[in-house]
Design a protein around this motif. Structure first.
Motif, mmCIF file in Angstrom:
data_model
loop_
_atom_site.group_PDB
_atom_site.id
_atom_site.type_symbol
_atom_site.label_atom_id
_atom_site.label_comp_id
_atom_site.label_asym_id
_atom_site.label_seq_id
_atom_site.Cartn_x
_atom_site.Cartn_y
_atom_site.Cartn_z
ATOM 1 N N GLY A 121 -3.372 11.873 5.448
ATOM 2 C CA GLY A 121 -3.834 11.394 6.744
ATOM 3 C C GLY A 121 -3.445 9.977 7.083
ATOM 4 N N ASP A 122 -2.852 9.243 6.137
ATOM 5 C CA ASP A 122 -2.417 7.872 6.423
ATOM 6 C C ASP A 122 -1.160 7.881 7.297
ATOM 7 N N VAL A 123 -1.054 6.880 8.152
ATOM 8 C CA VAL A 123 0.105 6.724 9.032
ATOM 9 C C VAL A 123 0.628 5.302 8.890
ATOM 10 N N VAL A 124 1.939 5.172 8.690
ATOM 11 C CA VAL A 124 2.579 3.855 8.645
ATOM 12 C C VAL A 124 3.434 3.704 9.902
ATOM 13 N N VAL A 125 3.316 2.551 10.538
ATOM 14 C CA VAL A 125 4.122 2.241 11.729
ATOM 15 C C VAL A 125 4.832 0.924 11.479
ATOM 16 N N TRP A 126 6.152 0.902 11.695
ATOM 17 C CA TRP A 126 6.867 -0.373 11.617
ATOM 18 C C TRP A 126 7.934 -0.431 12.702
ATOM 19 N N GLY A 127 8.072 -1.630 13.258
ATOM 20 C CA GLY A 127 9.033 -1.850 14.335
ATOM 21 C C GLY A 127 9.168 -3.326 14.602
ATOM 22 N N GLY A 128 9.773 -3.677 15.743
ATOM 23 C CA GLY A 128 9.946 -5.082 16.081
ATOM 24 C C GLY A 128 10.662 -5.833 14.979
ATOM 25 N N PRO A 129 10.101 -6.947 14.506
ATOM 26 C CA PRO A 129 10.772 -7.738 13.467
ATOM 27 C C PRO A 129 10.857 -7.036 12.111
ATOM 28 N N SER A 130 10.106 -5.953 11.922
ATOM 29 C CA SER A 130 10.150 -5.214 10.656
ATOM 30 C C SER A 130 10.958 -3.924 10.741
ATOM 31 N N ARG A 131 11.563 -3.667 11.892
ATOM 32 C CA ARG A 131 12.181 -2.353 12.132
ATOM 33 C C ARG A 131 13.235 -1.984 11.088
ATOM 34 N N LEU A 132 13.998 -2.947 10.586
ATOM 35 C CA LEU A 132 15.085 -2.638 9.659
ATOM 36 C C LEU A 132 14.757 -2.996 8.210
ATOM 37 N N ARG A 133 13.492 -3.075 7.891
ATOM 38 C CA ARG A 133 13.120 -3.313 6.496
ATOM 39 C C ARG A 133 13.446 -2.084 5.643
ATOM 40 N N TYR A 134 13.875 -2.350 4.418
ATOM 41 C CA TYR A 134 14.106 -1.265 3.469
ATOM 42 C C TYR A 134 12.768 -0.654 3.052
ATOM 43 N N HIS A 135 12.784 0.650 2.811
ATOM 44 C CA HIS A 135 11.567 1.346 2.407
ATOM 45 C C HIS A 135 11.947 2.609 1.636
ATOM 46 N N GLY A 136 11.009 3.159 0.896
ATOM 47 C CA GLY A 136 11.277 4.364 0.114
ATOM 48 C C GLY A 136 9.993 4.894 -0.496
ATOM 49 N N ILE A 137 10.131 5.983 -1.268
ATOM 50 C CA ILE A 137 9.003 6.617 -1.943
ATOM 51 C C ILE A 137 9.344 6.760 -3.421
ATOM 52 N N LEU A 138 8.457 6.286 -4.293
ATOM 53 C CA LEU A 138 8.655 6.447 -5.724
ATOM 54 C C LEU A 138 8.465 7.922 -6.109
ATOM 55 N N PRO A 139 8.997 8.342 -7.263
ATOM 56 C CA PRO A 139 8.861 9.749 -7.664
ATOM 57 C C PRO A 139 7.418 10.233 -7.562
ATOM 58 N N LEU A 140 7.240 11.378 -6.922
ATOM 59 C CA LEU A 140 5.905 11.919 -6.701
ATOM 60 C C LEU A 140 5.301 12.407 -8.013
ATOM 61 N N LYS A 141 4.055 12.036 -8.244
ATOM 62 C CA LYS A 141 3.351 12.499 -9.438
ATOM 63 C C LYS A 141 2.772 13.885 -9.199
ATOM 64 N N ALA A 142 2.714 14.677 -10.273
ATOM 65 C CA ALA A 142 2.196 16.039 -10.178
ATOM 66 C C ALA A 142 0.711 16.025 -9.835
ATOM 67 N N GLY A 143 0.286 17.039 -9.115
ATOM 68 C CA GLY A 143 -1.111 17.180 -8.756
ATOM 69 C C GLY A 143 -1.294 18.395 -7.872
ATOM 70 N N ILE A 144 -2.515 18.672 -7.516
ATOM 71 C CA ILE A 144 -2.824 19.766 -6.595
ATOM 72 C C ILE A 144 -3.712 19.214 -5.493
#
Length: 213
Positions: free
Chosen positions: A173-196
Motif C-alpha cells: 500500500g505504500d506509494v513513492v512519488v518523485w519529480g522536479g529536482p529529484s526526477r532523475l535520481r537513480y533508484h532500484g530494488i534490492l533482491p526480494l526476500k522470501a515470504g508469504i
C-alpha cells in the motif's frame, strides 16, 4: 514491521526535495488494484524481458495504458504495442489513473496525466538494479510508484550511479512519488526476500505510472 490491518491513516515521509513516500496511501484500494492486475495479466501475461546486454530480467513485467515500456536487444523503448504478442497494451483502468493522479497531487505535482503504467512482478531473489527513468519525453512529469504484496527495500540515490543511496522499506500500500529536482535520481530494488503475503502470496507487485509522451 507495520501492522497492515491496524487502520492507521496514511502519512508522508520526505526522501529529498521533490520526493516522498506516502505510507499506506493505496492500502484501502489494494484488493481492487490486485483484481485489475489480474485482469491485465489475463490480456497481456507477465514476461521476463531481455536487456540490451542480453540478460534475462529477474522481474517479470506487463503494461497497461496508451504506451508500454519494454526492453530487448535493441534497447529500451515505449510503444503502443507489445512486440512479443503484436497486440496493443490493455487500457489503463480508471482506478489506476485516479490513484496515480491523486498521489501525485498529494506529493505536490498537480496536473499529472499518466499514459503508461509498467507493472512489475517480483518473486524471491528478483531485483531491479539502480537506474534512472529517463526514456520519457516530458521529464517535468513525476513518477508514481505503488507497492503491493511482500515488503521490499527501495534504494533511492543521487544523480550518478555510484552516489550514496537511502534504503527505504516499502510495504503493501505504500506509494513513492518523485519529480522536479529529484526526477532523475537513480533508484532500484534490492533482491526480494522470501515470504508469504496474505493477498499476494509469494510475490511483490509494483505499479509505476509515467507520462511517456
Amino acid at each position: 514491521m507495520l501492522d497492515l490491518f491496524s487502520g492507521e491513516a496514511p502519512w508522508s515521509e520526505p526522501l529529498a526535495e521533490g520526493a516522498q513516500v506516502l505510507r499506506r496511501y493505496a492500502l484501502a484500494q489494494a484488493d481492487a488494484l490486485l483484481a485489475e492486475i489480474e485482469n491485465i495479466a489475463a490480456l497481456n501475461p507477465f514476461y521476463h524481458r531481455i536487456t540490451p546486454g542480453g540478460h534475462r530480467m529477474s522481474v517479470a513485467m506487463t503494461n497497461c495504458g496508451d504506451f508500454g515500456w519494454s526492453t530487448n536487444a535493441r534497447g529500451y523503448q515505449y510503444s503502443r504495442e507489445d512486440e512479443e504478442s503484436g497486440s496493443r497494451w490493455p487500457p489503463m483502468p480508471a482506478l489506476f489513473r485516479s490513484l496515480a493522479v491523486a498521489a501525485a497531487k498529494e506529493a505536490g505535482f498537480s496536473g499529472f496525466n499518466p499514459d503508461a503504467c509498467l507493472i512489475n512482478r517480483y518473486e524471491p531473489g528478483a531485483k531491479l538494479t539502480l537506474h534512472q527513468d529517463k526514456d520519457e519525453k516530458d521529464l517535468r512529469q513525476p513518477i508514481v510508484s505503488v507497492s503491493l504484496g511482500l515488503p521490499a527495500i527501495f534504494q533511492f540515490g543521487g544523480f550518478e550511479r555510484d552516489a550514496a543511496t537511502q534504503r527505504i522499506l516499502l510495504e503493501h500500500g505504500d506509494v513513492v512519488v518523485w519529480g522536479g529536482p529529484s526526477r532523475l535520481r537513480y533508484h532500484g530494488i534490492l533482491p526480494l526476500k522470501a515470504g508469504i503475503h496474505p493477498q499476494c502470496g509469494a510475490f511483490r507487485y509494483n505499479l509505476t505510472f509515467r507520462r511517456a509522451f
